[in-house]
Design a protein around this motif. Structure first.
Motif, PDB file in Angstrom:
ATOM      1  N   HIS B 118       0.812  -1.215   0.000  1.00 55.28           N
ATOM      2  CA  HIS B 118       0.000   0.000   0.000  1.00 55.28           C
ATOM      3  C   HIS B 118       0.845   1.265   0.000  1.00 55.28           C
ATOM      4  O   HIS B 118       0.470   2.251  -0.630  1.00 55.28           O
ATOM      5  CB  HIS B 118      -1.012  -0.047   1.135  1.00 55.28           C
ATOM      6  CG  HIS B 118      -2.056  -1.091   0.877  1.00 55.28           C
ATOM      7  ND1 HIS B 118      -3.053  -0.896  -0.044  1.00 55.28           N
ATOM      8  CD2 HIS B 118      -2.196  -2.350   1.336  1.00 55.28           C
ATOM      9  CE1 HIS B 118      -3.780  -1.999  -0.116  1.00 55.28           C
ATOM     10  NE2 HIS B 118      -3.284  -2.896   0.706  1.00 55.28           N
ATOM     11  N   ALA B 119       1.981   1.212   0.685  1.00 56.37           N
ATOM     12  CA  ALA B 119       2.870   2.388   0.636  1.00 56.37           C
ATOM     13  C   ALA B 119       3.342   2.592  -0.799  1.00 56.37           C
ATOM     14  O   ALA B 119       3.372   3.706  -1.319  1.00 56.37           O
ATOM     15  CB  ALA B 119       4.052   2.209   1.580  1.00 56.37           C
ATOM     16  N   ALA B 120       3.691   1.485  -1.472  1.00 58.53           N
ATOM     17  CA  ALA B 120       4.140   1.559  -2.867  1.00 58.53           C
ATOM     18  C   ALA B 120       3.002   2.037  -3.760  1.00 58.53           C
ATOM     19  O   ALA B 120       3.175   2.875  -4.642  1.00 58.53           O
ATOM     20  CB  ALA B 120       4.636   0.192  -3.334  1.00 58.53           C
ATOM     21  N   ASN B 121       1.829   1.511  -3.499  1.00 59.19           N
ATOM     22  CA  ASN B 121       0.674   1.848  -4.326  1.00 59.19           C
ATOM     23  C   ASN B 121       0.253   3.308  -4.165  1.00 59.19           C
ATOM     24  O   ASN B 121      -0.218   3.945  -5.102  1.00 59.19           O
ATOM     25  CB  ASN B 121      -0.490   0.922  -3.982  1.00 59.19           C
ATOM     26  CG  ASN B 121      -1.582   0.977  -5.023  1.00 59.19           C
ATOM     27  OD1 ASN B 121      -1.293   0.890  -6.212  1.00 59.19           O
ATOM     28  ND2 ASN B 121      -2.809   1.162  -4.595  1.00 59.19           N
ATOM     29  N   ARG B 122       0.456   3.835  -2.949  1.00 61.39           N
ATOM     30  CA  ARG B 122       0.157   5.257  -2.746  1.00 61.39           C
ATOM     31  C   ARG B 122       1.258   6.133  -3.330  1.00 61.39           C
ATOM     32  O   ARG B 122       1.100   7.338  -3.434  1.00 61.39           O
ATOM     33  CB  ARG B 122       0.044   5.573  -1.245  1.00 61.39           C
ATOM     34  CG  ARG B 122      -1.172   5.000  -0.540  1.00 61.39           C
ATOM     35  CD  ARG B 122      -1.302   5.594   0.870  1.00 61.39           C
ATOM     36  NE  ARG B 122      -0.116   5.406   1.681  1.00 61.39           N
ATOM     37  CZ  ARG B 122       0.129   4.367   2.469  1.00 61.39           C
ATOM     38  NH1 ARG B 122      -0.754   3.387   2.542  1.00 61.39           N
ATOM     39  NH2 ARG B 122       1.235   4.283   3.168  1.00 61.39           N
ATOM     40  N   GLY B 123       2.363   5.491  -3.677  1.00 56.91           N
ATOM     41  CA  GLY B 123       3.473   6.252  -4.241  1.00 56.91           C
ATOM     42  C   GLY B 123       4.095   7.197  -3.234  1.00 56.91           C
ATOM     43  O   GLY B 123       4.481   8.313  -3.565  1.00 56.91           O
ATOM     44  N   GLU B 124       4.206   6.748  -1.979  1.00 60.27           N
ATOM     45  CA  GLU B 124       4.836   7.592  -0.958  1.00 60.27           C
ATOM     46  C   GLU B 124       6.232   7.992  -1.438  1.00 60.27           C
ATOM     47  O   GLU B 124       6.962   7.175  -2.004  1.00 60.27           O
ATOM     48  CB  GLU B 124       4.949   6.836   0.372  1.00 60.27           C
ATOM     49  CG  GLU B 124       3.619   6.422   0.993  1.00 60.27           C
ATOM     50  CD  GLU B 124       2.706   7.598   1.351  1.00 60.27           C
ATOM     51  OE1 GLU B 124       3.204   8.734   1.475  1.00 60.27           O
ATOM     52  OE2 GLU B 124       1.492   7.366   1.484  1.00 60.27           O
ATOM     53  N   ALA B 125       6.610   9.223  -1.172  1.00 57.28           N
ATOM     54  CA  ALA B 125       7.885   9.726  -1.690  1.00 57.28           C
ATOM     55  C   ALA B 125       9.060   9.310  -0.807  1.00 57.28           C
ATOM     56  O   ALA B 125       9.846  10.143  -0.354  1.00 57.28           O
ATOM     57  CB  ALA B 125       7.807  11.243  -1.827  1.00 57.28           C
ATOM     58  N   ILE B 126       9.169   8.021  -0.553  1.00 55.27           N
ATOM     59  CA  ILE B 126      10.212   7.493   0.330  1.00 55.27           C
ATOM     60  C   ILE B 126      11.131   6.550  -0.461  1.00 55.27           C
ATOM     61  O   ILE B 126      10.871   6.250  -1.621  1.00 55.27           O
ATOM     62  CB  ILE B 126       9.597   6.714   1.522  1.00 55.27           C
ATOM     63  CG1 ILE B 126       8.719   5.560   1.017  1.00 55.27           C
ATOM     64  CG2 ILE B 126       8.768   7.653   2.396  1.00 55.27           C
ATOM     65  CD1 ILE B 126       8.224   4.621   2.099  1.00 55.27           C
ATOM     66  N   THR B 127      12.194   6.109   0.207  1.00 59.76           N
ATOM     67  CA  THR B 127      13.089   5.133  -0.404  1.00 59.76           C
ATOM     68  C   THR B 127      13.079   3.875   0.457  1.00 59.76           C
ATOM     69  O   THR B 127      13.267   3.954   1.668  1.00 59.76           O
ATOM     70  CB  THR B 127      14.521   5.687  -0.474  1.00 59.76           C
ATOM     71  OG1 THR B 127      14.475   6.994  -1.050  1.00 59.76           O
ATOM     72  CG2 THR B 127      15.419   4.784  -1.303  1.00 59.76           C
ATOM     73  N   VAL B 128      12.842   2.743  -0.185  1.00 65.01           N
ATOM     74  CA  VAL B 128      12.813   1.483   0.553  1.00 65.01           C
ATOM     75  C   VAL B 128      14.021   0.634   0.160  1.00 65.01           C
ATOM     76  O   VAL B 128      14.270   0.428  -1.035  1.00 65.01           O
ATOM     77  CB  VAL B 128      11.511   0.701   0.270  1.00 65.01           C
ATOM     78  CG1 VAL B 128      11.523  -0.649   0.985  1.00 65.01           C
ATOM     79  CG2 VAL B 128      10.294   1.503   0.692  1.00 65.01           C
ATOM     80  N   PHE B 129      14.786   0.199   1.155  1.00 66.10           N
ATOM     81  CA  PHE B 129      15.843  -0.771   0.905  1.00 66.10           C
ATOM     82  C   PHE B 129      15.402  -2.098   1.499  1.00 66.10           C
ATOM     83  O   PHE B 129      15.145  -2.205   2.695  1.00 66.10           O
ATOM     84  CB  PHE B 129      17.169  -0.290   1.499  1.00 66.10           C
ATOM     85  CG  PHE B 129      17.705   0.921   0.779  1.00 66.10           C
ATOM     86  CD1 PHE B 129      18.056   0.844  -0.557  1.00 66.10           C
ATOM     87  CD2 PHE B 129      17.807   2.138   1.426  1.00 66.10           C
ATOM     88  CE1 PHE B 129      18.520   1.960  -1.248  1.00 66.10           C
ATOM     89  CE2 PHE B 129      18.272   3.263   0.746  1.00 66.10           C
ATOM     90  CZ  PHE B 129      18.623   3.164  -0.594  1.00 66.10           C
ATOM     91  N   PHE B 130      15.282  -3.063   0.621  1.00 66.49           N
ATOM     92  CA  PHE B 130      14.741  -4.369   0.986  1.00 66.49           C
ATOM     93  C   PHE B 130      15.872  -5.398   0.959  1.00 66.49           C
ATOM     94  O   PHE B 130      16.361  -5.760  -0.108  1.00 66.49           O
ATOM     95  CB  PHE B 130      13.631  -4.731  -0.013  1.00 66.49           C
ATOM     96  CG  PHE B 130      13.160  -6.158   0.078  1.00 66.49           C
ATOM     97  CD1 PHE B 130      12.936  -6.756   1.310  1.00 66.49           C
ATOM     98  CD2 PHE B 130      12.926  -6.907  -1.068  1.00 66.49           C
ATOM     99  CE1 PHE B 130      12.495  -8.069   1.407  1.00 66.49           C
ATOM    100  CE2 PHE B 130      12.492  -8.221  -0.994  1.00 66.49           C
ATOM    101  CZ  PHE B 130      12.279  -8.802   0.245  1.00 66.49           C
ATOM    102  N   VAL B 131      16.281  -5.836   2.132  1.00 64.28           N
ATOM    103  CA  VAL B 131      17.392  -6.776   2.239  1.00 64.28           C
ATOM    104  C   VAL B 131      16.863  -8.201   2.149  1.00 64.28           C
ATOM    105  O   VAL B 131      16.251  -8.717   3.083  1.00 64.28           O
ATOM    106  CB  VAL B 131      18.159  -6.562   3.560  1.00 64.28           C
ATOM    107  CG1 VAL B 131      19.275  -7.583   3.693  1.00 64.28           C
ATOM    108  CG2 VAL B 131      18.716  -5.146   3.614  1.00 64.28           C
TER     109      VAL B 131
END
Ligand SMILES: Cc1ncc(C[n+]2csc(CCOP(=O)(O)OP(=O)(O)O)c2C)c(N)n1
Ligand code: SF4
Ligand code: SF4
Ligand code: SF4
Lengths: 122, 477
Positions: B118-131
Motif C-alpha cells: 500500500h505504501a508503494a501503491n500510494r506512491g509515498e515519496a520514500i526510499t525502501v531498501f529491501f534486504v
C-alpha cells in the motif's frame, strides 16, 4: 601491473576477519593475521606493499570503520593536519602492515584507520 | 587537488555508544553480513548528497533493528513489518526529510507484505531498501517468503517444498507491477562489480527522493552467512550461483526521468488547516485563558472505565478537548476489548501544565468507575490522596480504601430521570467540573455545543452537566 601508489589501513579492533576484503583485492595484498583482536577475530592485514589504492576492499568490507584506503598515499601524507599543533604537517609511515604513522609536527603516533578523527587539507 | 581517502563515513557515529556492552567499535552483525555493506553504501550516499542531516532512518524488526546504533541520523524503530507506514507518516509530516524504510525479507515480505504494497501503491515519496537474504536472520534461520525451493532452514529442515510452502515471493517484480513506484531495481552484494552496481542503485534511490520523484524500491540480495551456515566468501558465491537465479537482477521499473517532481506540500492537510478541520478554532471561544479559574499547577492522570456503550471513551475525549481549550497539554488513549457494545472499555487521560511523556496512566489521580469490575480492577492503582468517582446506582459494592476521596455519584439514575441512560457520562463530567480545580465550567459549557451539534441533544446534555455540577459543588462544600 597497476602502480602501487595507494595505502590500505585495517583497523585491528574493528575488523571481524570475514575475509571478504582479502578475496576482493585484485592485486592480492591483504591476508588474515595470525593473532587475534580483543573481540576474538583474526583481522585482515596489509602485506605492507603493493596497494594500488583502488578502494575495492573498502566497499567489500561490511564494517563501517575497519578499512581506510588512501587512494594516493603521497598526497595524503603531505596534506595531514596535526591535531595537537593544528598545523599542516607530514606523516611518516611507521608500520605499513598495521597502518601506523608518525606525525612530523608533534611526533605522536597516528592510527591511519582512525579516519573520522584525522584531518587533511583539502 | 582534493585528497582521496575512503574511510568511515560521517554518516556513522564515531563510536557506537548506543550499543550495549563493551564493544562500541564494531557493529553487532555477524562477520560477512551484507547488512553492513549496505549500511556503508547508504551512509556514503547521504553524506555525498549533503542530506545526512535530514536523514530519518526507519529501522525494522530483524537483524537491522539496531541500525540506530550506527547511523548518525534521526531514527524510528517500527513494529515488525510496519516501517513503510511509519515512513509514510514521517515523510508526510516532514516532507523536507529524507526517509528511508530499511527492511528484511521477513519484515517486508511476510508480516509486512500488506504494508509495503500500500505504501508503494500510494506512491509515498520514500526510499525502501529491501534486504533479501532468503531467511529470518535474527530469530535463528527460519524460512522466509523468499526462501528458495529446496533451501534448508530451521523450519524447513528437509528443504522448502512447493506443496508445503509455495513459491518464493519476488517482491521487486510485484512492486514494479504497481502504477505508482517510479524506480524498482534488484541488485546483489556478491563481488566487486555487483557491489558497485548496488552502490549506484542506492544512490539513485536516494537521489529520487531528494528530487521528490516518488516511491523508490531497491531489493538487495544480501549474505546471511550465519543463517546459511556458510563462510562469508561461500555466501557471496551462493548469491551469484543460486539466489540470483530465482531473483534475477535488473531494473524492473524506472520512470523517474519521465515523472514531474511531486508537490509534497499538497500531500496532507497543512497544519494551519487542522484546527479548523477538528473544530478547534480559537476565534470561536470568547474567553481569555489567563482569567480562568483553573489551578496554576495541574497534573491529572485519569483512568475512566466501564462497559462499552457507557461512553467512557467519549468522556475521555471530552476531557482532552476541554483541556486543550484550557491551554493544557493533554493525552488520551483508549484500551478496550474486541466487543463493540457490552464489553469492558477504559481509557487513559492526562491533563498537564507541563509536557506529557508517556500517555499511559498506571497510577491514576482520579479513577472514574462506571461498573463493578472497573472499581474492583483499578481501585488498588489509585494514588494515595487520589479520588474515586463511582456510579453507586450501578455498583453494589464500595471502595475499600480509606486513603482516597470516595465520591459516589448516582450518574445512571440521574441520567434515567432526565430521560436518557446514555448521558450518565455527562453527569460525571459535571461532577468533575464542580469539585475539581482543573475544569472551568464556563469552558465546558462552551465546548459541549461544539460536540453536540443537534439542538435537542445539546439541551439534555447541558441539563445533565448542570445536575452533575451542582452535585460536585455540594461535594466541595
Ligand atoms: C510481531 C512480531 N512477530 C514476530 C517477531 C519475531 N521476529 C523477529 S525478527 C523476525 C524476522 C526477521 O527476518 P528478516 O526480516 O528477514 O530480517 P533479518 O534478521 O534476516 O535481517 C521475526 C519473525 C517479532 N519480533 N514481532
Ligand atoms: S585498495 Fe585495492 S589494492 Fe589496496 S588493498 Fe584494497 S583492494 Fe587491494
Ligand atoms: S577488514 Fe572488513 S572485509 Fe576485511 S576481514 Fe575485516 S571485516 Fe572482513
Ligand atoms: S544472522 Fe544473518 S542477517 Fe543477521 S547479522 Fe547474522 S549474518 Fe546478518
Amino acid at each position: 601491473m597497476a602502480k602501487a601508489r595507494g595505502l590500505v589501513a585495517v583497523n585491528f579492533e574493528e575488523c571481524k576477519g570475514c575475509k571478504l576484503c582479502v578475496d576482493a583485492c585484485p592485486v592480492d595484498v591483504l591476508h588474515l593475521a595470525k593473532s587475534f583482536n580483543t573481540h576474538g577475530y583474526s583481522p585482515a592485514e596489509y602485506d605492507g606493499e603493493g596497494c594500488t589504492g583502488c578502494g575495492i576492499c573498502y566497499y567489500a568490507c561490511p564494517e563501517p570503520g575497519a578499512i581506510t584506503v588512501f587512494k594516493r598515499w603521497e598526497e595524503a601524507q603531505e596534506a595531514y593536519i596535526c591535531h595537537n599543533n593544528n598545523v599542516q604537517s607530514r606523516l611518516s609511515l611507521q608500520d605499513s602492515v598495521r597502518g601506523l604513522a608518525l606525525c612530523d609536527s608533534c611526533g605522536q603516533e597516528v592510527i591511519l584507520s582512525d579516519f573520522l578523527n584525522l584531518r587533511f587539507a583539502e | 587537488m582534493s585528497v582521496k581517502i575512503l574511510g568511515k563515513s560521517k554518516g556513522f557515529y564515531d563510536t557506537f555508544e548506543r550499543r550495549p556492552g563493551i564493544n562500541k567499535e564494531q557493529t553487532h552483525y555477524c562477520p560477512g553480513c551484507g547488512h553492513g555493506i549496505l549500511h556503508k553504501l547508504i551512509a556514503e550516499a547521504v553524506v555525498d548528497f549533503g542530506v545526512a542531516e535530514n536523514l530519518i532512518f526507519i529501522s525494522p524488526v530483524g537483524c537491522s533493528v539496531f541500525s540506530f546504533y550506527y547511523f548518525n541520523a534521526g531514527n524510528f524503530q517500527a513494529a515488525h513489518g510496519r516501517a513503510p507506514a511509519v515512513a509514510t507518516g514521517v515523510k508526510r509530516a516532514k516532507p523536507e526529510s529524507i526517509v528511508i524504510s530499511y527492511q528484511g525479507d521477513g519484515d517486508l515480505a511476510a508480516i509486512g507484505g500488506n504494508e509495503i504494497l500500500h505504501a508503494a501503491n500510494r506512491g509515498e515519496a520514500i526510499t525502501v531498501f529491501f534486504v533479501n537474504n532468503a531467511i529470518y536472520g535474527m530469530t535463528g534461520g527460519q524460512m522466509a517468503p523468499t526462501t528458495l525451493i529446496g533451501q534448508k532452514t530451521t523450519t524447513t529442515p528437509y528443504g522448502r517444498t512447493l506443496q508445503n510452502e509455495g513459491y518464493p515471493i519476488r517482491m521487486a517484480e510485484i512492486i514494479s507491477s504497481l502504477e505508482s513506484p517510479v524506480y524498482v531495481e534488484r541488485v546483489m552484494l556478491a563481488d566487486t562489480r555487483s557491489i558497485n552496481a548496488a552502490r549506484k542503485a542506492v544512490r539513485k534511490g536516494i537521489k529520487n527522493q531528494i528530487e521528490n520523484k516518488g516511491f523508490s524500491f531497491v531489493e538487495v540480495l544480501s549474505t546471511c552467512p550465519t543463517g546459511w551456515k556458510m563462510t562469508p566468501p561461500q555466501s557471496q558465491e551462493w548469491i551469484k550461483s543460486t539466489l540470483s537465479e530465482t531473483f534475477p537482477l535488473g531494473v524492473y521499473k524506472d520512470i523517474s526521468d519521465q515523472v514531474e517532481p511531486l508537490d509534497l506540500s499538497q500531500n496532507f492537510a497543512p497544519s494551519e488547516r487542522i484546527p479548523k478541520l477538528i473544530g478547534l478554532e480559537q476565534d470561536k471561544l470568547d474567553y481569555d485563558i489567563a482569567t480562568m479559574k483553573i489551578a496554576k499547577e495541574i497534573d491529572q492522570e485519569i483512568r475512566i472505565s466501564g462497559f462499552g456503550g457507557q461512553g467512557v471513551l467519549t468522556l475521555g475525549v471530552w476531557l482532552s478537548e476541554i483541556g486543550m481549550r484550557e491551554d493544557l497539554n493533554v493525552s488520551w488513549i483508549p484500551s478496550y476489548g474486541p466487543e463493540m457494545r457490552g464489553g469492558t472499555a477504559n481509557c487513559h487521560v492526562k491533563l498537564s501544565r507541563t509536557s506529557i511523556g508517556s500517555p499511559l496512566v498506571t497510577h491514576p489521580s482520579i479513577l472514574i468507575a462506571m461498573n463493578r469490575p472497573s472499581l474492583e480492577k483499578f481501585e488498588e492503582d489509585v494514588i494515595e490522596g487520589g479520588a474515586i468517582i463511582w456510579d453507586n446506582s450501578l455498583i453494589d459494592i464500595e471502595p475499600t480504601r480509606k486513603d482516597i476521596k470516595n465520591i459516589p455519584v448516582p450518574a445512571t439514575e440521574i441520567a434515567n430521570e432526565l430521560g436518557n441512560t446514555r448521558i450518565s457520562n455527562v453527569v460525571i463530567l459535571g461532577v468533575l467540573a464542580g469539585f475539581s480545580d482543573f475544569l472551568d465550567p464556563l469552558v465546558v459549557q462552551r465546548v459541549l455545543p461544539l460536540i453536540f451539534k443537534k439542538k435537542h441533544l445539546l439541551e439534555i446534555n447541558l441539563k445533565a452537566f448542570q445536575k452533575g455540577l451542582e452535585l460536585g459543588r455540594e461535594l466541595l462544600a
